[in-house]
Design a protein around this motif. Sequence first.
Motif, PDB file in Angstrom:
ATOM      1  N   HIS A   1      -2.249 -63.934  70.058  1.00 58.57           N
ATOM      2  CA  HIS A   1      -1.904 -65.178  69.344  1.00 58.57           C
ATOM      3  C   HIS A   1      -0.379 -65.280  69.222  1.00 58.57           C
ATOM      4  O   HIS A   1       0.264 -64.340  68.777  1.00 58.57           O
ATOM      5  N   PRO A   2       0.195 -66.422  69.610  1.00 55.49           N
ATOM      6  CA  PRO A   2       1.664 -66.519  69.615  1.00 55.49           C
ATOM      7  C   PRO A   2       2.284 -66.785  68.241  1.00 55.49           C
ATOM      8  O   PRO A   2       3.515 -66.838  68.132  1.00 55.49           O
ATOM      9  N   GLY A   3       1.457 -67.022  67.211  1.00 59.26           N
ATOM     10  CA  GLY A   3       2.006 -67.256  65.875  1.00 59.26           C
ATOM     11  C   GLY A   3       2.346 -68.715  65.597  1.00 59.26           C
ATOM     12  O   GLY A   3       2.952 -69.030  64.574  1.00 59.26           O
ATOM     13  N   VAL A   4       1.972 -69.572  66.529  1.00 60.54           N
ATOM     14  CA  VAL A   4       2.104 -71.026  66.319  1.00 60.54           C
ATOM     15  C   VAL A   4       0.762 -71.654  66.667  1.00 60.54           C
ATOM     16  O   VAL A   4      -0.038 -71.042  67.378  1.00 60.54           O
TER      17      VAL A   4
ATOM     18  N   CYS B   1       1.333 -68.380  54.905  1.00 60.17           N
ATOM     19  CA  CYS B   1       2.427 -69.311  54.596  1.00 60.17           C
ATOM     20  C   CYS B   1       3.670 -68.949  55.393  1.00 60.17           C
ATOM     21  O   CYS B   1       4.337 -69.823  55.953  1.00 60.17           O
ATOM     22  N   GLU B   2       3.973 -67.673  55.430  1.00 61.66           N
ATOM     23  CA  GLU B   2       5.165 -67.211  56.159  1.00 61.66           C
ATOM     24  C   GLU B   2       5.080 -67.619  57.638  1.00 61.66           C
ATOM     25  O   GLU B   2       6.066 -68.094  58.212  1.00 61.66           O
ATOM     26  N   GLU B   3       3.896 -67.496  58.218  1.00 62.77           N
ATOM     27  CA  GLU B   3       3.745 -67.879  59.629  1.00 62.77           C
ATOM     28  C   GLU B   3       3.882 -69.397  59.811  1.00 62.77           C
ATOM     29  O   GLU B   3       4.533 -69.862  60.745  1.00 62.77           O
ATOM     30  N   PHE B   4       3.286 -70.153  58.885  1.00 58.50           N
ATOM     31  CA  PHE B   4       3.436 -71.620  58.934  1.00 58.50           C
ATOM     32  C   PHE B   4       4.921 -71.994  58.837  1.00 58.50           C
ATOM     33  O   PHE B   4       5.414 -72.837  59.576  1.00 58.50           O
ATOM     34  N   TYR B   5       5.614 -71.370  57.897  1.00 60.44           N
ATOM     35  CA  TYR B   5       7.032 -71.725  57.678  1.00 60.44           C
ATOM     36  C   TYR B   5       7.894 -71.370  58.882  1.00 60.44           C
ATOM     37  O   TYR B   5       8.841 -72.061  59.217  1.00 60.44           O
ATOM     38  N   ARG B   6       7.550 -70.267  59.533  1.00 66.04           N
ATOM     39  CA  ARG B   6       8.315 -69.906  60.738  1.00 66.04           C
ATOM     40  C   ARG B   6       8.134 -70.967  61.814  1.00 66.04           C
ATOM     41  O   ARG B   6       9.071 -71.311  62.527  1.00 66.04           O
ATOM     42  N   GLN B   7       6.900 -71.479  61.916  1.00 65.57           N
ATOM     43  CA  GLN B   7       6.665 -72.563  62.885  1.00 65.57           C
ATOM     44  C   GLN B   7       7.488 -73.784  62.475  1.00 65.57           C
ATOM     45  O   GLN B   7       8.121 -74.436  63.320  1.00 65.57           O
ATOM     46  N   GLY B   8       7.487 -74.095  61.159  1.00 62.46           N
ATOM     47  CA  GLY B   8       8.270 -75.231  60.662  1.00 62.46           C
ATOM     48  C   GLY B   8       9.748 -75.069  60.979  1.00 62.46           C
ATOM     49  O   GLY B   8      10.420 -76.029  61.385  1.00 62.46           O
ATOM     50  N   ASP B   9      10.256 -73.846  60.828  1.00 67.27           N
ATOM     51  CA  ASP B   9      11.672 -73.585  61.139  1.00 67.27           C
ATOM     52  C   ASP B   9      11.961 -73.856  62.611  1.00 67.27           C
ATOM     53  O   ASP B   9      12.996 -74.434  62.965  1.00 67.27           O
ATOM     54  N   LEU B  10      11.035 -73.437  63.471  1.00 69.54           N
ATOM     55  CA  LEU B  10      11.202 -73.690  64.914  1.00 69.54           C
ATOM     56  C   LEU B  10      11.206 -75.182  65.193  1.00 69.54           C
ATOM     57  O   LEU B  10      12.014 -75.687  65.985  1.00 69.54           O
ATOM     58  N   GLU B  11      10.274 -75.895  64.524  1.00 68.27           N
ATOM     59  CA  GLU B  11      10.177 -77.342  64.747  1.00 68.27           C
ATOM     60  C   GLU B  11      11.471 -78.034  64.306  1.00 68.27           C
ATOM     61  O   GLU B  11      11.987 -78.916  64.986  1.00 68.27           O
ATOM     62  N   ARG B  12      12.025 -77.588  63.172  1.00 71.83           N
ATOM     63  CA  ARG B  12      13.290 -78.162  62.675  1.00 71.83           C
ATOM     64  C   ARG B  12      14.402 -77.889  63.680  1.00 71.83           C
ATOM     65  O   ARG B  12      15.169 -78.779  64.050  1.00 71.83           O
TER      66      ARG B  12
ATOM     67  N   LEU C   1       2.089 -78.519  56.093  1.00 71.02           N
ATOM     68  CA  LEU C   1       2.075 -77.180  55.474  1.00 71.02           C
ATOM     69  C   LEU C   1       3.159 -76.237  56.005  1.00 71.02           C
ATOM     70  O   LEU C   1       3.252 -75.092  55.588  1.00 71.02           O
ATOM     71  N   CYS C   2       3.961 -76.735  56.956  1.00 75.23           N
ATOM     72  CA  CYS C   2       4.937 -75.837  57.583  1.00 75.23           C
ATOM     73  C   CYS C   2       6.364 -76.064  57.081  1.00 75.23           C
ATOM     74  O   CYS C   2       7.298 -75.418  57.550  1.00 75.23           O
ATOM     75  N   ASN C   3       6.536 -77.010  56.160  1.00 77.60           N
ATOM     76  CA  ASN C   3       7.890 -77.350  55.732  1.00 77.60           C
ATOM     77  C   ASN C   3       8.266 -76.631  54.431  1.00 77.60           C
ATOM     78  O   ASN C   3       8.025 -77.110  53.341  1.00 77.60           O
ATOM     79  N   GLN C   4       8.888 -75.479  54.591  1.00 81.70           N
ATOM     80  CA  GLN C   4       9.241 -74.672  53.428  1.00 81.70           C
ATOM     81  C   GLN C   4      10.221 -75.398  52.509  1.00 81.70           C
ATOM     82  O   GLN C   4      10.131 -75.317  51.293  1.00 81.70           O
ATOM     83  N   GLN C   5      11.155 -76.144  53.151  1.00 81.94           N
ATOM     84  CA  GLN C   5      12.199 -76.802  52.356  1.00 81.94           C
ATOM     85  C   GLN C   5      11.632 -77.886  51.451  1.00 81.94           C
ATOM     86  O   GLN C   5      12.179 -78.171  50.400  1.00 81.94           O
ATOM     87  N   ALA C   6      10.519 -78.508  51.890  1.00 84.32           N
ATOM     88  CA  ALA C   6       9.952 -79.598  51.102  1.00 84.32           C
ATOM     89  C   ALA C   6       8.991 -79.102  50.014  1.00 84.32           C
ATOM     90  O   ALA C   6       8.674 -79.828  49.090  1.00 84.32           O
ATOM     91  N   ASP C   7       8.527 -77.873  50.155  1.00 85.33           N
ATOM     92  CA  ASP C   7       7.534 -77.370  49.197  1.00 85.33           C
ATOM     93  C   ASP C   7       8.208 -76.773  47.969  1.00 85.33           C
ATOM     94  O   ASP C   7       8.972 -75.817  48.083  1.00 85.33           O
ATOM     95  N   SER C   8       7.893 -77.331  46.797  1.00 88.02           N
ATOM     96  CA  SER C   8       8.424 -76.701  45.588  1.00 88.02           C
ATOM     97  C   SER C   8       7.590 -75.460  45.267  1.00 88.02           C
ATOM     98  O   SER C   8       8.088 -74.442  44.826  1.00 88.02           O
ATOM     99  N   VAL C   9       6.281 -75.582  45.503  1.00 88.85           N
ATOM    100  CA  VAL C   9       5.430 -74.373  45.510  1.00 88.85           C
ATOM    101  C   VAL C   9       4.848 -74.291  46.913  1.00 88.85           C
ATOM    102  O   VAL C   9       4.735 -75.304  47.585  1.00 88.85           O
ATOM    103  N   PRO C  10       4.503 -73.095  47.374  1.00 88.48           N
ATOM    104  CA  PRO C  10       3.915 -73.016  48.715  1.00 88.48           C
ATOM    105  C   PRO C  10       2.608 -73.797  48.758  1.00 88.48           C
ATOM    106  O   PRO C  10       1.570 -73.344  48.301  1.00 88.48           O
ATOM    107  N   LEU C  11       2.706 -75.017  49.296  1.00 88.73           N
ATOM    108  CA  LEU C  11       1.583 -75.945  49.280  1.00 88.73           C
ATOM    109  C   LEU C  11       0.381 -75.393  50.035  1.00 88.73           C
ATOM    110  O   LEU C  11      -0.760 -75.486  49.577  1.00 88.73           O
TER     111      LEU C  11
END
Length: 359
Positions: A181-184, A306-317, A326-336
């Motif tokens: 699994h590539p993590g995305v 969550c960490e894996e989702f956020y890493r994907q979000g970082d790549l997308e950014r 669910l991948c946007n860490q910057q937008a989540d005040s709590v890990p949604l």
Amino acid sequence: SHTSHDFTNPLTLLNASAQQGGVESGTRRKVKRLLSFQRYCHDSRLLRGLVPCAPGSLHFLDDDYLGQAAHMLSKVGTWNFDIFLFDRLTNGNSLVTLMCHLFNVYDLVHHFQLDMVKLHRFLGMVQEDYHSHNPYHNAVHAADVTQAMYCYLKEPRLAEQLSPLDVFLGLMAAAAHDVDHPGVNQPFLIKTKHHLASLYQNTSVLESHHWRSTVGMLRESGLLSHLPADMSQDIEQQLGSLILATDISRQNEFLLTFREHLDNQDLDLQLASHRHFILQIALKCADVCNPCRVWELSRQWSERVCEEFYRQGDLERQFDLEISPLCNQQADSVPLCFLVSEYLCFLYIKTSSSVIFSL
Ligand SMILES: Nc1ncnc2c1ncn2[C@@H]1O[C@@H]2COP(=O)(O)O[C@H]2[C@H]1O
Ligand SMILES: [Zn+2]
């Protein structure tokens, strides 16, 4: 009543590898075999830490750790089994060690006349092909799903109907269901035009890859090469059908069929096709059951996912792509994803696994 093999002991393995040659004899062959076994020991992650790597080096893992891991295995069928601790105690070999133990419990080596060296080679390849850098989709997740699958398989009403082949397929599919699994996720592979997406025509891209990789490793290890061709083909196909069922986008299809069976009360576990369907549901439940573990374990899984989702979000950014839900860490005040998915997974598992148990 089951034959007991100590799979974690290199000497047992050495014996096994020495016994399997048979036809050719003489010192040359023995030396060749020993050398190839030493190369295998050196390469194998399974044995890393169990055999000294350089002359004079100390064992990385002392008997105390292995003793504790063995002790944990006596409780492998309990729901609060701590797979993270087990992974540490086995020096990162939780998947191989767990699978060997469960094959032993069910006497599968004997039943399918498996070659233990090939079995180790296959399991070692599967474990290695999981990406240890993925926070969530790694070999520990595979071991966790396999352990959950075992909990389901040993439910008495199911257990009394399952054939050795069902058990073999259930455990193998659980162990290999996310291999490489590539993590995305699939949408990421599609929008970045990854070659796997075009290879599998944007449908069950990851699951198809997990299955085909498993088949590749089965063939490379020769694990099933002694079985009649139609039987090994059937095993490969059934593994595919189980692994492809973990595609979360096919959730409704499975839940609808399941509901229909329940409404009609027509599930008959004496039918191989119905047992296969229950194995699909069991694997799907095992795949998302982590929120139902004790809090200390489920919290770790949620953090990892969550960490894996956020890493994907970082790549997308980074690549100016639309950021996935669910991948946007910057937008989540709590890990949604933590909250939403915990709730969803919990709901799903509550309904499905309780139904499996009350068949
Ligand atoms: N604890 C969790 N919290 C949120 N999502 C999860 C959790 N466990 C599993 N999932 C999701 O469920 C999915 C099941 O299929 P995948 O392995 O493709 O990816 C998994 C995650 O996206
Ligand atoms: Zn999974």
